[in-house]
Write a protein that holds these residues in place. Structure first.
Motif, mmCIF file in Angstrom:
data_model
loop_
_atom_site.group_PDB
_atom_site.id
_atom_site.type_symbol
_atom_site.label_atom_id
_atom_site.label_comp_id
_atom_site.label_asym_id
_atom_site.label_seq_id
_atom_site.Cartn_x
_atom_site.Cartn_y
_atom_site.Cartn_z
ATOM 1 N N GLU A 175 -38.820 -26.601 28.896
ATOM 2 C CA GLU A 175 -37.775 -26.862 27.908
ATOM 3 C C GLU A 175 -38.021 -28.191 27.200
ATOM 4 O O GLU A 175 -37.859 -28.304 25.983
ATOM 5 C CB GLU A 175 -36.404 -26.860 28.588
ATOM 6 N N LEU A 176 -38.437 -29.206 27.969
ATOM 7 C CA LEU A 176 -38.710 -30.510 27.380
ATOM 8 C C LEU A 176 -39.838 -30.419 26.353
ATOM 9 O O LEU A 176 -39.738 -30.974 25.255
ATOM 10 C CB LEU A 176 -39.060 -31.506 28.479
ATOM 11 N N MET A 177 -40.915 -29.709 26.699
ATOM 12 C CA MET A 177 -42.042 -29.596 25.773
ATOM 13 C C MET A 177 -41.682 -28.782 24.543
ATOM 14 O O MET A 177 -42.163 -29.059 23.438
ATOM 15 C CB MET A 177 -43.258 -29.016 26.496
ATOM 16 N N THR A 178 -40.810 -27.784 24.711
ATOM 17 C CA THR A 178 -40.341 -27.015 23.558
ATOM 18 C C THR A 178 -39.563 -27.914 22.610
ATOM 19 O O THR A 178 -39.759 -27.884 21.388
ATOM 20 C CB THR A 178 -39.462 -25.843 24.020
ATOM 21 N N ARG A 179 -38.653 -28.713 23.165
ATOM 22 C CA ARG A 179 -37.868 -29.624 22.328
ATOM 23 C C ARG A 179 -38.763 -30.679 21.673
ATOM 24 O O ARG A 179 -38.548 -31.051 20.525
ATOM 25 C CB ARG A 179 -36.783 -30.297 23.165
ATOM 26 N N SER A 180 -39.767 -31.148 22.410
ATOM 27 C CA SER A 180 -40.700 -32.122 21.860
ATOM 28 C C SER A 180 -41.465 -31.527 20.678
ATOM 29 O O SER A 180 -41.622 -32.165 19.634
ATOM 30 C CB SER A 180 -41.676 -32.577 22.946
ATOM 31 N N SER A 181 -41.936 -30.290 20.837
ATOM 32 C CA SER A 181 -42.648 -29.616 19.755
ATOM 33 C C SER A 181 -41.770 -29.502 18.513
ATOM 34 O O SER A 181 -42.219 -29.758 17.379
ATOM 35 C CB SER A 181 -43.100 -28.231 20.222
ATOM 36 N N GLU A 182 -40.502 -29.151 18.713
ATOM 37 C CA GLU A 182 -39.575 -29.039 17.583
ATOM 38 C C GLU A 182 -39.302 -30.402 16.945
ATOM 39 O O GLU A 182 -39.182 -30.505 15.717
ATOM 40 C CB GLU A 182 -38.275 -28.400 18.069
ATOM 41 N N ALA A 183 -39.219 -31.453 17.767
ATOM 42 C CA ALA A 183 -38.989 -32.794 17.236
ATOM 43 C C ALA A 183 -40.164 -33.257 16.386
ATOM 44 O O ALA A 183 -39.981 -33.897 15.339
ATOM 45 C CB ALA A 183 -38.738 -33.777 18.377
ATOM 46 N N TRP A 184 -41.379 -32.909 16.820
ATOM 47 C CA TRP A 184 -42.545 -33.258 15.996
ATOM 48 C C TRP A 184 -42.580 -32.422 14.714
ATOM 49 O O TRP A 184 -43.051 -32.890 13.677
ATOM 50 C CB TRP A 184 -43.831 -33.103 16.808
ATOM 51 N N GLY A 185 -42.062 -31.211 14.780
ATOM 52 C CA GLY A 185 -41.939 -30.421 13.561
ATOM 53 C C GLY A 185 -41.012 -31.091 12.568
ATOM 54 O O GLY A 185 -41.299 -31.140 11.364
ATOM 55 N N ALA A 186 -39.889 -31.640 13.058
ATOM 56 C CA ALA A 186 -38.947 -32.342 12.173
ATOM 57 C C ALA A 186 -39.598 -33.576 11.559
ATOM 58 O O ALA A 186 -39.413 -33.869 10.369
ATOM 59 C CB ALA A 186 -37.700 -32.725 12.960
ATOM 60 N N ALA A 187 -40.384 -34.298 12.362
ATOM 61 C CA ALA A 187 -41.072 -35.484 11.835
ATOM 62 C C ALA A 187 -42.130 -35.081 10.806
ATOM 63 O O ALA A 187 -42.334 -35.771 9.793
ATOM 64 C CB ALA A 187 -41.715 -36.260 12.982
ATOM 65 N N TYR A 188 -42.800 -33.964 11.058
ATOM 66 C CA TYR A 188 -43.811 -33.457 10.135
ATOM 67 C C TYR A 188 -43.165 -33.081 8.802
ATOM 68 O O TYR A 188 -43.667 -33.434 7.723
ATOM 69 C CB TYR A 188 -44.489 -32.255 10.783
ATOM 70 N N GLU A 189 -42.026 -32.397 8.862
ATOM 71 C CA GLU A 189 -41.328 -32.012 7.635
ATOM 72 C C GLU A 189 -40.835 -33.249 6.889
ATOM 73 O O GLU A 189 -40.875 -33.295 5.649
ATOM 74 C CB GLU A 189 -40.174 -31.075 7.955
ATOM 75 N N ALA A 190 -40.377 -34.266 7.633
ATOM 76 C CA ALA A 190 -39.918 -35.508 7.005
ATOM 77 C C ALA A 190 -41.046 -36.227 6.286
ATOM 78 O O ALA A 190 -40.807 -37.002 5.344
ATOM 79 C CB ALA A 190 -39.298 -36.431 8.054
ATOM 80 N N SER A 191 -42.292 -35.968 6.696
ATOM 81 C CA SER A 191 -43.439 -36.598 6.033
ATOM 82 C C SER A 191 -43.783 -35.922 4.719
ATOM 83 O O SER A 191 -44.655 -36.393 3.979
ATOM 84 C CB SER A 191 -44.658 -36.569 6.965
ATOM 85 N N GLY A 192 -43.122 -34.776 4.419
ATOM 86 C CA GLY A 192 -43.359 -34.066 3.168
ATOM 87 C C GLY A 192 -44.051 -32.730 3.316
ATOM 88 O O GLY A 192 -44.320 -32.055 2.314
ATOM 89 N N ALA A 193 -44.327 -32.299 4.543
ATOM 90 C CA ALA A 193 -44.987 -31.011 4.749
ATOM 91 C C ALA A 193 -44.031 -29.867 4.410
ATOM 92 O O ALA A 193 -42.839 -29.943 4.709
ATOM 93 C CB ALA A 193 -45.463 -30.886 6.196
ATOM 94 N N PRO A 194 -44.527 -28.791 3.792
ATOM 95 C CA PRO A 194 -43.681 -27.638 3.464
ATOM 96 C C PRO A 194 -43.108 -26.988 4.715
ATOM 97 O O PRO A 194 -43.738 -26.989 5.774
ATOM 98 C CB PRO A 194 -44.642 -26.686 2.744
ATOM 99 N N ALA A 195 -41.927 -26.405 4.593
ATOM 100 C CA ALA A 195 -41.228 -25.830 5.732
ATOM 101 C C ALA A 195 -42.038 -24.732 6.422
ATOM 102 O O ALA A 195 -42.040 -24.630 7.653
ATOM 103 C CB ALA A 195 -39.875 -25.285 5.299
ATOM 104 N N ASP A 196 -42.738 -23.888 5.650
ATOM 105 C CA ASP A 196 -43.496 -22.808 6.272
ATOM 106 C C ASP A 196 -44.703 -23.337 7.040
ATOM 107 O O ASP A 196 -45.062 -22.802 8.103
ATOM 108 C CB ASP A 196 -43.928 -21.774 5.222
ATOM 109 N N VAL A 197 -45.314 -24.406 6.528
ATOM 110 C CA VAL A 197 -46.442 -25.035 7.222
ATOM 111 C C VAL A 197 -45.960 -25.655 8.531
ATOM 112 O O VAL A 197 -46.599 -25.534 9.581
ATOM 113 C CB VAL A 197 -47.096 -26.106 6.323
ATOM 114 N N VAL A 198 -44.810 -26.312 8.472
ATOM 115 C CA VAL A 198 -44.221 -26.918 9.666
ATOM 116 C C VAL A 198 -43.901 -25.857 10.712
ATOM 117 O O VAL A 198 -44.219 -26.003 11.897
ATOM 118 C CB VAL A 198 -42.946 -27.707 9.299
#
Length: 224
Positions: A175-198
């Motif tokens: 569960e922790l690693m799943t949440r971590s993966s999602e948190a990095w997805g949010a950071a990736y999207e905040a950097s300007g990456a498109p939602a589908d790429v994220v």
């Protein structure tokens, strides 16, 4: 997953970026958090081989400026900068890779004497094959660094980290690693990456760290 684990994951600030390194583009991941410990104690935990083995991995080598280190079953490299108790920079090489990959740890004391805290920053800069980045994004290294910062925090509080492999296959670890993966997805999207790429990168990272169990369960961890 325990409230403490959730809090520890949420205390990490994540940032994704890129920079030019010579003729190549390097990807960057930056993690920030604050520990309730002095900079000297955090520095010692990050540089003393005996302490490193208690919260991270066994390490060997010539552990001084210009020397080389090797983490058991993981990365190795050269110690590029060593300025106690503020800055440590190493090359971070997996196997026989020749691509640039460097990790820098920066410590800044905070708080009044007697109630010292340490602002901790870890930046990983690496030239990553485009196909690998497209598949996993920043979570490929980010999830591992989240777990590392979690382990360091436990160690600084005097807690035992325990068996890494056992934890990572437990419901709580998954569960922790799943949440971590999602948190990095949010950071990736905040950097300007498109939602589908994220979304594709999060799926790839989560599938890598949290594969389906052999008994047919899905990739989700236990209850939060």
């Amino acid at each position: 997953m325990s409230d403490d684990m959730v809090e520890q994951i949420n205390t990490i600030h994540r940032k994704v970026g890129s920079r030019r390194v010579g003729e190549e583009e390097a990807r960057t991941v930056l993690l920030r958090r604050t520990y309730d410990a002095t900079a000297e104690d955090v520095w010692d935990a990050c540089t003393d081989p005996e302490r490193i083995s208690r919260w991270f991995l066994p390490v060997s080598g010539d552990l001084k400026l210009g020397g080389h280190y090797q983490l058991e079953g993981n990365a190795g490299g050269e110690i590029l900068r060593c300025e106690p108790p503020r800055l440590l920079k190493v090359s971070w090489v997996m196997g026989d890779s020749t691509a640039l990959s460097e990790v820098e740890v920066r410590l800044t004391p905070e708080g009044p004497e007697g109630a010292e805290k340490t602002h901790f920053e870890l930046e990983h800069v690496a030239v990553v094959p485009p196909e690998f980045w497209d598949q996993f994004g920043p979570g490929a290294v980010g999830v591992g660094w989240d777990l590392t910062l979690l382990g360091l925090g436990m160690h600084l509080r005097g807690e035992s980290v325990g068996d890494h492999e056992k934890f990572e296959t437990s419901d709580e670890g998954r569960e922790l690693m799943t949440r971590s993966s999602e948190a990095w997805g949010a950071a990736y999207e905040a950097s300007g990456a498109p939602a589908d790429v994220v979304a594709a990168a999060v799926r790839g990272t989560t599938a890598f760290y949290v594969p389906p169990r052999e008994d047919g369960e899905d990739g989700e961890g236990g209850e939060g």
